[in-house]
Design an enzyme around this catalytic site. Structure first.
Site, PDB file in Angstrom:
ATOM      1  N   HIS A 191       0.791  -1.281   0.055  1.00  9.99           N
ATOM      2  CA  HIS A 191      -0.015   0.086  -0.057  1.00  9.99           C
ATOM      3  C   HIS A 191       0.751   1.243  -0.030  1.00  9.99           C
ATOM      4  O   HIS A 191       0.250   2.013   0.188  1.00  9.99           O
ATOM      5  CB  HIS A 191      -0.947   0.046   1.227  1.00  9.99           C
ATOM      6  CG  HIS A 191      -2.012  -0.713   1.226  1.00  9.99           C
ATOM      7  ND1 HIS A 191      -3.282  -0.829   0.606  1.00  9.99           N
ATOM      8  CD2 HIS A 191      -2.015  -2.236   1.582  1.00  9.99           C
ATOM      9  CE1 HIS A 191      -4.034  -2.021   1.047  1.00  9.99           C
ATOM     10  NE2 HIS A 191      -3.251  -2.704   1.412  1.00  9.99           N
ATOM     11  N   LYS A 217      -7.601  13.971   4.584  1.00  9.10           N
ATOM     12  CA  LYS A 217      -6.750  12.977   4.652  1.00  9.10           C
ATOM     13  C   LYS A 217      -5.725  13.094   5.452  1.00  9.10           C
ATOM     14  O   LYS A 217      -5.556  13.979   6.253  1.00  9.10           O
ATOM     15  CB  LYS A 217      -6.057  13.050   3.178  1.00  9.10           C
ATOM     16  CG  LYS A 217      -5.419  14.116   2.758  1.00  9.10           C
ATOM     17  CD  LYS A 217      -4.827  14.047   1.321  1.00  9.10           C
ATOM     18  CE  LYS A 217      -5.783  14.061   0.233  1.00  9.10           C
ATOM     19  NZ  LYS A 217      -6.291  12.820  -0.397  1.00  9.10           N
ATOM     20  N   ARG A 218      -4.983  11.957   5.784  1.00 11.24           N
ATOM     21  CA  ARG A 218      -3.737  12.053   7.074  1.00 11.24           C
ATOM     22  C   ARG A 218      -2.849  13.303   6.293  1.00 11.24           C
ATOM     23  O   ARG A 218      -2.963  13.563   5.137  1.00 11.24           O
ATOM     24  CB  ARG A 218      -3.277  10.868   7.043  1.00 11.24           C
ATOM     25  CG  ARG A 218      -3.724   9.806   7.753  1.00 11.24           C
ATOM     26  CD  ARG A 218      -3.918  10.162   9.265  1.00 11.24           C
ATOM     27  NE  ARG A 218      -2.948  10.218   9.924  1.00 11.24           N
ATOM     28  CZ  ARG A 218      -2.576   9.236  10.873  1.00 11.24           C
ATOM     29  NH1 ARG A 218      -3.265   8.243  11.313  1.00 11.24           N
ATOM     30  NH2 ARG A 218      -1.518   9.417  11.563  1.00 11.24           N
ATOM     31  N   LYS A 229       1.469  14.466   0.835  1.00  8.33           N
ATOM     32  CA  LYS A 229       0.104  14.452   0.227  1.00  8.33           C
ATOM     33  C   LYS A 229       0.142  16.036   0.161  1.00  8.33           C
ATOM     34  O   LYS A 229      -0.947  16.498  -0.648  1.00  8.33           O
ATOM     35  CB  LYS A 229      -0.859  14.168   1.129  1.00  8.33           C
ATOM     36  CG  LYS A 229      -0.849  12.628   1.555  1.00  8.33           C
ATOM     37  CD  LYS A 229      -1.997  12.417   2.782  1.00  8.33           C
ATOM     38  CE  LYS A 229      -1.958  10.581   2.909  1.00  8.33           C
ATOM     39  NZ  LYS A 229      -2.645  10.041   1.827  1.00  8.33           N
ATOM     40  N   THR A 282      -8.168   6.799  -1.631  1.00 11.52           N
ATOM     41  CA  THR A 282      -9.558   6.146  -2.050  1.00 11.52           C
ATOM     42  C   THR A 282     -10.588   7.202  -1.895  1.00 11.52           C
ATOM     43  O   THR A 282     -11.757   7.078  -2.312  1.00 11.52           O
ATOM     44  CB  THR A 282      -9.848   4.948  -1.047  1.00 11.52           C
ATOM     45  OG1 THR A 282      -9.457   5.455   0.322  1.00 11.52           O
ATOM     46  CG2 THR A 282      -9.124   3.885  -1.298  1.00 11.52           C
ATOM     47  N   LYS A 329     -14.191   8.529  -3.634  1.00 12.74           N
ATOM     48  CA  LYS A 329     -15.647   8.988  -2.949  1.00 12.74           C
ATOM     49  C   LYS A 329     -16.172  10.069  -3.518  1.00 12.74           C
ATOM     50  O   LYS A 329     -17.332  10.483  -3.673  1.00 12.74           O
ATOM     51  CB  LYS A 329     -15.375   8.783  -1.405  1.00 12.74           C
ATOM     52  CG  LYS A 329     -14.987   7.563  -0.683  1.00 12.74           C
ATOM     53  CD  LYS A 329     -14.431   7.396   0.504  1.00 12.74           C
ATOM     54  CE  LYS A 329     -13.669   6.229   0.844  1.00 12.74           C
ATOM     55  NZ  LYS A 329     -12.791   6.174   1.999  1.00 12.74           N
TER      56      LYS A 329
HETATM   57  C1  26W Z   1       3.689   2.602  10.624  1.00 14.49           C
HETATM   58  C2  26W Z   1       3.990   1.779   9.494  1.00 14.49           C
HETATM   59  C3  26W Z   1       2.802   1.793   8.432  1.00 14.49           C
HETATM   60  C4  26W Z   1       3.265   1.968   7.059  1.00 14.49           C
HETATM   61  C5  26W Z   1       2.201   2.120   6.213  1.00 14.49           C
HETATM   62  C6  26W Z   1       1.544   2.184   8.978  1.00 14.49           C
HETATM   63  C7  26W Z   1       0.545   2.029   7.758  1.00 14.49           C
HETATM   64  C8  26W Z   1       1.063   2.062   6.542  1.00 14.49           C
HETATM   65  C9  26W Z   1       0.054   2.261   5.464  1.00 14.49           C
HETATM   66  C10 26W Z   1       0.276   1.593   4.334  1.00 14.49           C
HETATM   67  C11 26W Z   1      -0.366   3.534   4.972  1.00 14.49           C
HETATM   68  C12 26W Z   1      -1.607   3.540   4.166  1.00 14.49           C
HETATM   69  O1  26W Z   1      -2.613   3.640   4.777  1.00 14.49           O
HETATM   70  N1  26W Z   1      -1.404   3.605   2.778  1.00 14.49           N
HETATM   71  C13 26W Z   1      -2.458   3.999   2.148  1.00 14.49           C
HETATM   72  O2  26W Z   1      -3.318   2.673   1.475  1.00 14.49           O
HETATM   73  C14 26W Z   1      -4.448   3.231   0.875  1.00 14.49           C
HETATM   74  C15 26W Z   1      -5.279   2.027   0.714  1.00 14.49           C
HETATM   75  O3  26W Z   1      -4.767   1.106  -0.459  1.00 14.49           O
HETATM   76  C16 26W Z   1      -4.176   3.840  -0.413  1.00 14.49           C
HETATM   77  O4  26W Z   1      -5.270   4.392  -0.928  1.00 14.49           O
HETATM   78  C17 26W Z   1      -3.259   5.366   0.022  1.00 14.49           C
HETATM   79  O5  26W Z   1      -2.784   5.680  -1.220  1.00 14.49           O
HETATM   80  C18 26W Z   1      -2.023   4.738   0.728  1.00 14.49           C
HETATM   81  O6  26W Z   1      -1.236   5.771   1.434  1.00 14.49           O
END
Ligand code: 26W
Length: 813
Positions: free
Chosen positions: A357, A548-549, A554, A658, A662
């Site tokens: 992701h 978004k975060r 971003k 995502t 929406k």
């Molecule tokens: C702390 C480590 C960590 C690393 C990455 C925690 C969480 C993550 C996630 C992979 C971050 C995340 O939420 N990624 C998002 O995933 C969405 C669903 O596929 C995508 O739409 C977003 O672009 C992506 O940033």
């Protein structure tokens, strides 16, 4: 067992029974929360017979199913979704009215389970909804965090985090099953022993905890199906014989209990920068070991031939967080079930698939081997053996190319010896997928290029999607009604049917009604924000939304520079206030608590809002609103009201997004870069209905190659210079130049995400937005076409792609 009859009278009866006998209060004495709990219980009762049926059926069928392994599920409120899925909304509303209760009022009481950070967690929630709606045998496995994502408040414009005690007022949607607990071990050491002439390994753990499952219903939409989400909660074992805590006294015993229960205490609020915390690895192993144990012991029939495991299950790894499941399955097969290593490995490789992701190198999880070896010594040995075998194959194929071997190794040496979870997942998985076309391509070409060469055919794409039940039907009931009137029912489970709206885009009366729906949604949002946060939304403004975060990639800063530029144009007299398109800029964003730059950007957004909103020279034409604690519940209000969706990450950084989907599905136009799923959105809606700006990913690469000096962009663009100087001057910090100095210097001298390089293009695209908005009828036409052409982004389609390309688990009827 049969369901209680679905009639208003039947519902009243069941509701009162729950209120009296489960909650233990009379109607006249009951609090709103009592009523909410009894209502939830009533909805549960209606779903129960089907749930039990489905559990039995899935057991009988012995069909192949999906175990979705995810450390996060960002579910949002349950009541409305469950009412919708079971067609009970009107009945419940009438029944409550008979008791003198307003359904709407009870809805507001539910605290959403915020068991995720952002995109990845919300995606998991959409996916389990689609799995149930399509009818795929499946279980979602995860962690029942006692505290979800923190509640965000602002003090003097700065983020303050509060614990999210989402369970405090009761949790009517969950069913604990302590009798089905799994024992999960940690620590200790390994040894080999002689088993009738065969040398085997075993793990002698140092301590253990109990994993108690909590089951949640996942109802399919109008199909009578109910799947299960099983979240694990940690409790101390009765004989918690932790050597270090085993002093025998009472206080120590209680402390030991706390230690065990800490494992599922809190969701880590970091997304994208792993902190390498021991407790996080404990969480990960805790939930996947419990899930695999549960599947093998409780879901599979007794005596099931594990050689055939790939015919029964695929474990889908939602990012690297659950990847420790790979050595765990190997350990079970080899050590516990005495399977040959090669046979076990062949099975394991078929039973896992991995979704990546991210593209940010710093987001890829690695675990230091000393930590892993201390917590899971046997798993570390297994990982080493997997790596040795793998690297030997690499050598056979590519020769002694030491650089390549080092690059591909599952165990990295820098900055310290650690296990690269993405490499382990890629080697172990039958398939590896990215989450949008561009992302999957970049994974193959860059991040995991050597692996793509080594494993031809392993890499694939599944573009993300969102559930139309929650994000259209529930969030935007008026739009849903209009669509149903135009196209008939059926689109909710077959979203490509939205295409039929294209014809209506040419119909002036339909456009008028569509515009009226948008206006109504803005009014509803205005009411919510007034009540929730005391904010004033001007309903006649263009509503420009970025939710978004908070992360530098971003680029919330880019939007902020646009706002400051508009403000600066007015106060410097370059543009008359009356010539500015009235806009409200709405932000929603949480920053990871340890991410200083992100927090500082939040501070600056609030500070700019303070100044701009109250400056009479602006004549109320620019408003910056930042309601705190953006979450799924707020998203459901904000998205349907938006005119413009900001999707402005640096190309090559946002895996998919995502939220972008929406917004388009709710009739907002996008201003965006060629990044993530924006690329696919633009292809579908057409260039004329999308505001594209900024460098493409290859252009970004070229810019880096030629050397990027952000200060040159600052020098070359008078408006940019003026906007940055205004921030640097202290205009938004009461004259104190030091407050936002780090943000300004970072942009001028580092700017890893090329904000300054894309600024000019962004400002020009925003001018096009203003021009387009000046023709409301043409704008509405574009908005309708956005809805009509984005049916592709249903998570039902994503799930069908997973079934075809990865899982091979047909729906069962
Ligand atoms: C702390 C480590 C960590 C690393 C990455 C925690 C969480 C993550 C996630 C992979 C971050 C995340 O939420 N990624 C998002 O995933 C969405 C669903 O596929 C995508 O739409 C977003 O672009 C992506 O940033």
């Amino acid at each position: 067992m049969t369901s209680p009859p679905a009639s208003v009278d039947g519902f009243v009866k069941q509701f009162l029974q729950n209120l009296n006998f489960d909650i233990g209060v009379s109607l006249s004495e009951s609090s709103k929360n009592d009523q909410y709990l009894a209502l939830a219980g009533t909805v549960r009762d209606y779903l129960m017979a089907r749930w039990l049926d489905d559990q039995r059926r899935q057991g009988d069928l012995q069909a192949k199913g999906v175990c979705y392994l995810s450390a996060e599920y960002l579910l949002g409120r349950q009541l409305d979704n469950n009412l919708l899925a079971s067609r009970l909304t009107d009945i419940a509303s009438d029944a409550l009215a008979q008791c003198g209760i307003d359904l709407d009022e009870l809805r507001q009481l539910e605290v959403e389970p915020g068991l995720g950070n952002g995109g990845l967690g919300r995606l998991a929630a959409c996916f389990i909804d689609s799995l149930a709606t399509i009818g795929v045998p499946s279980i979602g496995y995860g962690i029942r965090y006692e505290y979800g994502i923190f509640r965000q408040t602002f003090e003097d414009g700065q983020q303050v985090e509060q614990p999210d005690a989402w369970l405090a007022l009761g949790s009517p949607w969950e069913f604990p099953h302590p009798e089905a607990a799994q024992q999960i071990s940690f620590g200790g050491h390994t040894e080999t022993y002689d088993d009738d002439g065969v040398t085997r390994s075993r793990w002698i753990p140092g301590w253990n905890v109990q994993a108690v499952p909590y089951n949640y219903m996942v109802p399919g939409y109008h199909n009578g199906r109910v799947n299960t989400l099983r979240l694990w909660s940690a409790v101390a074992t009765s004989a918690f014989d932790l050597r270090i805590f085993n002093s025998g006294d009472y206080e120590e015993a209680v402390r030991a209990q706390t230690f065990a229960e800490n494992i599922s205490k809190v969701l880590y609020p970091e997304d994208s920068t792993p902190q390498g915390k021991e407790l996080r690895l404990q969480q990960q192993y805790f939930f996947v070991a419990a899930s695999i144990g549960d599947f093998l012991e409780n879901v599979l029939a007794d005596g099931y031939d594990l050689a055939k495991l790939p015919e029964r299950v695929i474990f889908q790894l939602n990012d690297t967080h659950p990847v420790i499941a790979v050595p765990e399955l190997m350990r079970v097969l080899v050590d516990d079930k005495h399977m040959e290593w090669d046979a076990a490995w062949a099975i394991t490789q078929q039973c896992f698939a991995y979704t990546c992701h991210t593209l940010l190198p710093e987001a890829l999880e690695v675990w230091p081997v000393d930590l892993l070896g201390r917590l899971l010594p046997r798993h570390l040995e297994i990982i080493y053996r997997i790596n040795d075998d793998f690297l030997e194959e690499v050598r056979e194929r590519f020769g002694d190319d030491e650089l390549r071997i080092r690059a591909m190794s599952i165990v990295g040496e820098h900055p310290f010896r650690s296990v690269r979870m993405a490499h382990l997942a890629t080697v172990a998985g039958s398939k590896v997928n990215g989450v949008a076309e561009l992302h999957s391509q970049l994974l193959r070409d860059k991040v995991l290029h050597d692996f793509d060469e080594f494993f031809p055919g392993k890499f694939t794409n599944v573009t993300n999607g969102v559930t139309p039940r929650r994000f259209i039907r529930l969030a935007n009931p008026d739009l849903a009604g209009l669509i149903t009137e135009a196209l008939g029912a059926g689109w909710t489970v077959d979203l490509e049917r939205l295409r039929g709206l294209e014809a209506f885009a040419a119909d002036p009366e339909f456009r008028e009604r569509f515009a009226a729906v948008k206006a109504g949604n803005k009014r509803r949002l205005a009411a919510v924000l007034r009540e929730r946060d005391g904010l004033d939304v001007s309903e006649d403004h263009l509503l420009d939304v970025m939710v978004k975060r908070l992360h530098e990639y971003k680029r919330q800063m880019l939007q902020l520079l646009h706002i400051v530029t508009q403000y600066d144009r007015v106060v410097s007299g370059r543009v008359a206030a009356s010539d500015i398109t009235p806009r409200t800029f709405l932000f929603g964003a949480k920053a990871a608590p340890g991410y200083a730059m992100a927090k500082s950007i939040i501070h600056l957004i609030n500070a700019v809002g303070e100044v701009v909103n109250d400056d009479p020279r602006v004549e109320g034409r620019l408003k910056v609103l930042f309601p705190p604690n953006y979450n799924v519940t707020l998203a459901e209000r904000v998205i349907p009201a938006a005119d413009l969706s900001e999707q402005i990450s640096l190309a090559g950084k946002e895996a998919s997004g995502t939220g972008n989907m929406k917004f388009a599905l709710n009739g907002a136009l996008t201003i965006g870069t060629d990044d993530g799923a924006n690329v696919e959105i633009r292809e579908l809606v057409g260039d004329e209905n999308f505001f594209l700006f900024g460098m493409s990913e290859p252009e970004v690469e070229a810019q880096w190659a030629k050397g990027y000096r952000p200060a040159e962009f600052y020098q070359a663009d008078a408006e940019l210079r003026s906007a940055m100087d205004l921030i640097a001057s202290g205009a938004f910090s009461g004259g104190d130049r030091s407050v936002f100095e780090p943000i300004v210097s970072n942009l001028l001298y580092d700017d890893r995400f090329m904000v300054l390089a894309d600024y000019g293009s962004y400002i020009r695209a925003q001018a096009k937005v203003d021009a387009a908005y000046a023709d409301p009828d043409a704008w509405t036409r574009s908005a309708i076409l956005n809805v009509a052409r984005t049916g592709f982004f249903s998570s039902d389609r994503s799930i069908r792609d997973y079934i075809d390309r990865i899982w091979h688990t047909p729906p069962v009827s």
